[in-house]
Design a protein around this motif. Sequence first.
Motif, PDB file in Angstrom:
ATOM      1  N   VAL A  28     -49.244   6.763  61.121  1.00  0.00           N
ATOM      2  CA  VAL A  28     -48.862   6.529  62.718  1.00  0.00           C
ATOM      3  C   VAL A  28     -47.615   6.711  62.744  1.00  0.00           C
ATOM      4  O   VAL A  28     -46.786   6.011  62.257  1.00  0.00           O
ATOM      5  N   ALA A  29     -47.082   7.525  63.858  1.00  0.00           N
ATOM      6  CA  ALA A  29     -45.704   7.644  64.180  1.00  0.00           C
ATOM      7  C   ALA A  29     -45.529   8.250  65.570  1.00  0.00           C
ATOM      8  O   ALA A  29     -46.284   8.828  66.037  1.00  0.00           O
ATOM      9  N   HIS A  30     -44.364   8.104  66.267  1.00  0.00           N
ATOM     10  CA  HIS A  30     -43.772   8.536  67.310  1.00  0.00           C
ATOM     11  C   HIS A  30     -42.782   9.520  67.229  1.00  0.00           C
ATOM     12  O   HIS A  30     -41.829   9.107  66.298  1.00  0.00           O
ATOM     13  N   LEU A  31     -42.128  10.383  68.058  1.00  0.00           N
ATOM     14  CA  LEU A  31     -41.197  11.164  68.077  1.00  0.00           C
ATOM     15  C   LEU A  31     -40.515  11.321  69.210  1.00  0.00           C
ATOM     16  O   LEU A  31     -41.275  11.629  70.178  1.00  0.00           O
ATOM     17  N   LEU A  76     -40.017   7.399  65.278  1.00  0.00           N
ATOM     18  CA  LEU A  76     -40.511   6.012  65.266  1.00  0.00           C
ATOM     19  C   LEU A  76     -41.503   5.664  64.342  1.00  0.00           C
ATOM     20  O   LEU A  76     -42.805   5.883  65.010  1.00  0.00           O
ATOM     21  N   PRO A  77     -41.437   5.544  63.204  1.00  0.00           N
ATOM     22  CA  PRO A  77     -42.469   5.114  62.029  1.00  0.00           C
ATOM     23  C   PRO A  77     -43.089   3.695  62.442  1.00  0.00           C
ATOM     24  O   PRO A  77     -42.296   2.702  62.998  1.00  0.00           O
ATOM     25  N   GLY A  78     -44.331   3.521  62.201  1.00  0.00           N
ATOM     26  CA  GLY A  78     -44.769   1.997  62.383  1.00  0.00           C
ATOM     27  C   GLY A  78     -45.955   1.966  61.595  1.00  0.00           C
ATOM     28  O   GLY A  78     -46.456   2.761  60.750  1.00  0.00           O
ATOM     29  N   VAL A  97     -48.208  11.170  66.501  1.00  0.00           N
ATOM     30  CA  VAL A  97     -48.745  11.714  65.402  1.00  0.00           C
ATOM     31  C   VAL A  97     -49.683  10.800  64.753  1.00  0.00           C
ATOM     32  O   VAL A  97     -49.149   9.617  64.579  1.00  0.00           O
ATOM     33  N   LEU A  98     -50.565  11.149  64.208  1.00  0.00           N
ATOM     34  CA  LEU A  98     -51.681  10.181  63.540  1.00  0.00           C
ATOM     35  C   LEU A  98     -52.328  11.163  62.496  1.00  0.00           C
ATOM     36  O   LEU A  98     -52.627  12.361  62.790  1.00  0.00           O
ATOM     37  N   GLY A  99     -52.494  10.532  61.220  1.00  0.00           N
ATOM     38  CA  GLY A  99     -52.901  11.488  60.159  1.00  0.00           C
ATOM     39  C   GLY A  99     -54.135  10.721  59.342  1.00  0.00           C
ATOM     40  O   GLY A  99     -53.494   9.574  58.731  1.00  0.00           O
ATOM     41  N   LEU A 107     -51.120   6.485  75.649  1.00  0.00           N
ATOM     42  CA  LEU A 107     -50.662   5.606  76.554  1.00  0.00           C
ATOM     43  C   LEU A 107     -49.453   4.852  76.067  1.00  0.00           C
ATOM     44  O   LEU A 107     -48.551   4.617  76.935  1.00  0.00           O
ATOM     45  N   THR A 108     -49.399   4.563  74.965  1.00  0.00           N
ATOM     46  CA  THR A 108     -48.245   3.677  74.442  1.00  0.00           C
ATOM     47  C   THR A 108     -46.863   4.105  74.716  1.00  0.00           C
ATOM     48  O   THR A 108     -46.085   3.398  75.057  1.00  0.00           O
ATOM     49  N   LEU A 109     -46.515   5.327  74.683  1.00  0.00           N
ATOM     50  CA  LEU A 109     -45.408   5.975  75.127  1.00  0.00           C
ATOM     51  C   LEU A 109     -45.371   7.290  75.865  1.00  0.00           C
ATOM     52  O   LEU A 109     -44.460   8.185  75.998  1.00  0.00           O
ATOM     53  N   SER A 110     -46.292   7.414  76.664  1.00  0.00           N
ATOM     54  CA  SER A 110     -46.632   8.418  77.706  1.00  0.00           C
ATOM     55  C   SER A 110     -46.212   9.854  76.822  1.00  0.00           C
ATOM     56  O   SER A 110     -45.234  10.602  77.532  1.00  0.00           O
ATOM     57  N   THR A 111     -46.877  10.067  75.968  1.00  0.00           N
ATOM     58  CA  THR A 111     -46.631  11.358  75.026  1.00  0.00           C
ATOM     59  C   THR A 111     -47.037  12.476  75.703  1.00  0.00           C
ATOM     60  O   THR A 111     -47.699  13.451  75.012  1.00  0.00           O
ATOM     61  N   PHE A 112     -46.240  13.259  76.848  1.00  0.00           N
ATOM     62  CA  PHE A 112     -46.517  14.404  77.259  1.00  0.00           C
ATOM     63  C   PHE A 112     -46.278  15.586  76.395  1.00  0.00           C
ATOM     64  O   PHE A 112     -46.341  16.660  76.805  1.00  0.00           O
TER      65      PHE A 112
END
Length: 323
Positions: free
Chosen positions: A145-148, A158-160, A136-138, A254-259
Amino acid sequence: MAKMRQFAIVADIGGTNARFSRVALDTLALDQVAVYPCADFESLADALSHYQQEQQLTDIKDVAIAIACPVNDDEVRMTNFHWQFSIKGMQQQLKLNTLLVMNDFTAVAMCLPALADDQKIQIGGQSAVRGKPMAVLGAGTGLGVAHLVPVADKFIPLPGEGGHVDWAPQNEQEWFIQRQLAAQYGHVSPERLLSGPGLEAIYQALAALQQVATPALSAGEIGQQALSGSSTLAAAAVQQFYASLGSVAGDLALTLSTFGGVYVAGGIVPKLLPLLGSSEFRARFEAKGRFTDFNRQIPIFIVTAEQPGLLGAAVYLKQTLAG
């Protein structure tokens, strides 16, 4: 005998406003929403107490708070406001059973699995794959920016600080923008373009590139002129904004293959949604050389939910209380 419904309080605290809501943890339905100016209260504890008393919710003892600053330990200090507090101290002061405090974009990430179909709009790609990572990016005041990552029956956020990596220009226009921003800031990150101030910076850089004299406009004014078609410069700025947003979103994919999908939140994109379809947003998301076909499969969703921070805080609290 019917099971008693469990309620909690969730909050989304920004530098200007504090949003509170009651939430039913079984359905994640939000109600009794109230918004207060942060400046009206000496502390977050005062604001929360006022909300509980005003809404007659003093019996609720489980609270989750999303807040616009890093949350790395017990001491929390807001970045753009003077509130600071100890999580344990505030919990004891207000006699709460649970006080869960998280970064605001951690909450946005946690809301993704709970979004209803009418709270998101898909832009290209195939169906989201259940059990796969999400990003997610906002774009708003800054770029969050974060991943889940799904793990068993839970979700790990996974916040960053991905908004502050290096921005990569892709063509001559973007190299010009990069030089303009580098002269002003030194380091040029995606947030320098993909935010309210970033849209303003793009507009001024394109004016310099086209050698057009123009007054400084706010991001809102640029958006309005682009939507109305009254300014080709404003329209070009929004097109550049979307092109760069697509590139950065593709990098996250690409970073975490966010399918599981890439989600775009924040206040800017929903307001400029009519201009997204004619932009290079999706094309730039996919334009990753040898991995173009890889990204082509991944869906993008525009988050249109009104209160993603409150919803995400509720999801995280529900998961935490479930152990």
